[in-house]
Design a protein around this motif. Structure first.
Motif, short mmCIF file in Angstrom:
data_model
loop_
_atom_site.label_atom_id
_atom_site.label_comp_id
_atom_site.label_asym_id
_atom_site.label_seq_id
_atom_site.Cartn_x
_atom_site.Cartn_y
_atom_site.Cartn_z
N ASP A 29 -9.55 -12.35 -1.09
CA ASP A 29 -10.09 -12.64 0.16
C ASP A 29 -9.26 -13.02 1.20
O ASP A 29 -8.74 -14.25 1.06
CB ASP A 29 -11.32 -13.74 -0.01
N ALA A 30 -8.91 -12.26 2.17
CA ALA A 30 -7.91 -12.62 3.14
C ALA A 30 -8.36 -13.87 4.03
O ALA A 30 -7.38 -14.58 4.39
CB ALA A 30 -7.70 -11.43 4.21
N ARG A 31 -9.58 -14.10 4.01
CA ARG A 31 -9.84 -15.24 4.81
C ARG A 31 -9.56 -16.62 4.27
O ARG A 31 -9.24 -17.72 4.87
CB ARG A 31 -11.34 -15.40 5.19
N LYS A 32 -9.46 -16.51 2.78
CA LYS A 32 -9.08 -17.72 1.97
C LYS A 32 -7.70 -17.74 1.51
O LYS A 32 -7.21 -18.67 0.73
CB LYS A 32 -10.01 -17.69 0.91
N SER A 33 -6.90 -16.76 2.02
CA SER A 33 -5.66 -16.69 1.39
C SER A 33 -4.46 -16.77 2.62
O SER A 33 -4.89 -16.31 3.61
CB SER A 33 -5.21 -15.54 0.71
N TYR A 34 -3.33 -17.56 2.09
CA TYR A 34 -2.45 -17.78 3.22
C TYR A 34 -1.22 -17.71 2.44
O TYR A 34 -0.92 -18.57 1.55
CB TYR A 34 -2.50 -19.09 3.96
N SER A 35 -0.22 -16.93 2.94
CA SER A 35 1.21 -16.74 2.11
C SER A 35 2.02 -16.11 3.09
O SER A 35 1.66 -15.48 3.92
CB SER A 35 1.01 -15.94 1.04
N ARG A 36 3.25 -16.52 3.07
CA ARG A 36 4.32 -15.93 3.77
C ARG A 36 4.58 -14.36 3.34
O ARG A 36 5.14 -13.68 3.86
CB ARG A 36 5.47 -16.61 3.76
N CYS A 37 4.02 -14.12 2.26
CA CYS A 37 4.12 -12.50 1.48
C CYS A 37 2.83 -12.12 1.92
O CYS A 37 1.91 -12.58 1.71
CB CYS A 37 4.47 -12.60 0.12
N PRO A 38 2.78 -10.69 2.05
CA PRO A 38 1.76 -9.89 2.15
C PRO A 38 0.65 -9.91 0.79
O PRO A 38 1.34 -9.64 -0.02
CB PRO A 38 2.13 -8.59 2.66
N SER A 39 -0.49 -10.32 1.03
CA SER A 39 -1.21 -10.25 -0.03
C SER A 39 -2.34 -8.90 -0.08
O SER A 39 -2.39 -8.70 1.00
CB SER A 39 -2.17 -11.72 -0.50
N GLY A 40 -2.89 -8.77 -1.16
CA GLY A 40 -3.93 -7.63 -1.27
C GLY A 40 -3.33 -6.51 -1.87
O GLY A 40 -2.63 -6.34 -2.47
N LEU A 41 -4.02 -5.38 -1.63
CA LEU A 41 -3.73 -4.07 -2.55
C LEU A 41 -2.74 -3.32 -1.62
O LEU A 41 -2.75 -3.41 -0.42
CB LEU A 41 -4.96 -3.33 -2.82
N SER A 42 -1.90 -2.60 -2.32
CA SER A 42 -0.92 -1.67 -1.71
C SER A 42 -0.77 -0.58 -2.76
O SER A 42 -1.25 -0.60 -4.00
CB SER A 42 0.20 -2.35 -1.45
N TYR A 43 0.07 0.63 -2.47
CA TYR A 43 0.07 1.42 -3.32
C TYR A 43 1.50 2.01 -2.99
O TYR A 43 2.13 1.98 -2.11
CB TYR A 43 -1.10 2.80 -3.26
N SER A 44 1.88 2.89 -4.11
CA SER A 44 3.28 3.76 -3.99
C SER A 44 2.82 5.24 -4.68
O SER A 44 2.23 5.27 -5.72
CB SER A 44 4.46 3.16 -4.72
N GLU A 45 3.30 6.24 -3.97
CA GLU A 45 3.04 7.55 -4.40
C GLU A 45 4.10 8.00 -5.20
O GLU A 45 5.16 7.58 -5.25
CB GLU A 45 3.18 8.35 -3.10
N ASP A 46 3.79 8.64 -6.40
CA ASP A 46 4.78 9.14 -7.49
C ASP A 46 5.36 10.37 -6.77
O ASP A 46 4.73 10.97 -6.20
CB ASP A 46 4.02 9.51 -8.55
N GLN A 47 6.56 10.96 -7.36
CA GLN A 47 7.23 11.71 -6.72
C GLN A 47 6.61 13.24 -7.54
O GLN A 47 6.85 14.24 -6.80
CB GLN A 47 8.65 11.94 -7.73
N LYS A 48 5.84 13.31 -8.36
CA LYS A 48 5.10 14.42 -8.81
C LYS A 48 3.85 14.70 -8.11
O LYS A 48 3.18 15.73 -8.21
CB LYS A 48 4.57 14.28 -10.39
N SER A 49 3.71 14.16 -6.95
CA SER A 49 2.57 14.43 -5.81
C SER A 49 2.97 15.78 -5.14
O SER A 49 4.21 15.93 -5.09
CB SER A 49 2.27 13.18 -4.86
N ASN A 50 1.89 16.36 -4.80
CA ASN A 50 2.17 17.90 -4.04
C ASN A 50 1.12 17.72 -3.09
O ASN A 50 0.37 16.88 -2.68
CB ASN A 50 2.16 18.79 -4.86
N SER A 51 1.03 18.70 -2.29
CA SER A 51 -0.05 19.08 -1.28
C SER A 51 -1.36 19.20 -1.76
O SER A 51 -2.49 19.04 -1.06
CB SER A 51 0.33 20.17 -0.62
#
Length: 136
Positions: A56-78
């Motif tokens: 819950d972004a309203r209850k969280s405080y940190s100097r680092c970004p919290s929450g969900l993120s993603y990274s795409e694999d190299q095997k991705s294509n169109s």
């Protein structure tokens, strides 16, 4: 003379209005046809699986970004995008699950471990919620 001038102005106005309608519809169709993985992840996937993380972004405080993120694999294509979704709490970022997005259908499949098969996102969320209720 005045009557023909009015008809010309009316015809020009109708032509401009029609051109605007056609142009705006073609831009909408083009934007619908283009797929943006960042927007798909933010608007659909993170919103759906966010209930599993309890973030819950309203209850969280940190100097680092919290929450969900993603990274795409190299095997991705169109046609298919693969990658890992991370859950960050404070400065700690842990892998949450792996994803596979069928770009043409705009469908997302998830799995918790590399050895599992991908399943539909709604089934994944339901399964994870069932696991959490079974623990209590």
């Amino acid at each position: 003379m005045k009557k023909s001038l009015n008809l010309i102005l009316l015809g020009t106005g109708i032509l401009v209005l029609f051109s605007f309608m056609v142009f705006s519809n073609s831009e909408k169709a083009l934007s619908d046809a283009e797929f943006n993985l960042d927007q798909h992840m933010e608007r659909i996937v993170f919103k759906e699986i966010g209930i599993l993380t309890g973030y819950d972004a309203r209850k969280s405080y940190s100097r680092c970004p919290s929450g969900l993120s993603y990274s795409e694999d190299q095997k991705s294509n169109s046609e298919v995008a693969y990658g890992t979704i991370y859950n960050a709490e404070g400065c700690s970022r842990e892998p949450f699950c792996q994803f596979k997005v069928m770009i043409a259908e705009k469908k997302t499949f998830l799995k918790k471990t590399p050895n599992e098969p991908f399943i539909a996102m709604s089934d994944f969320v339901k399964r994870e919620q069932d696991k959490r209720t079974a623990k209590f």
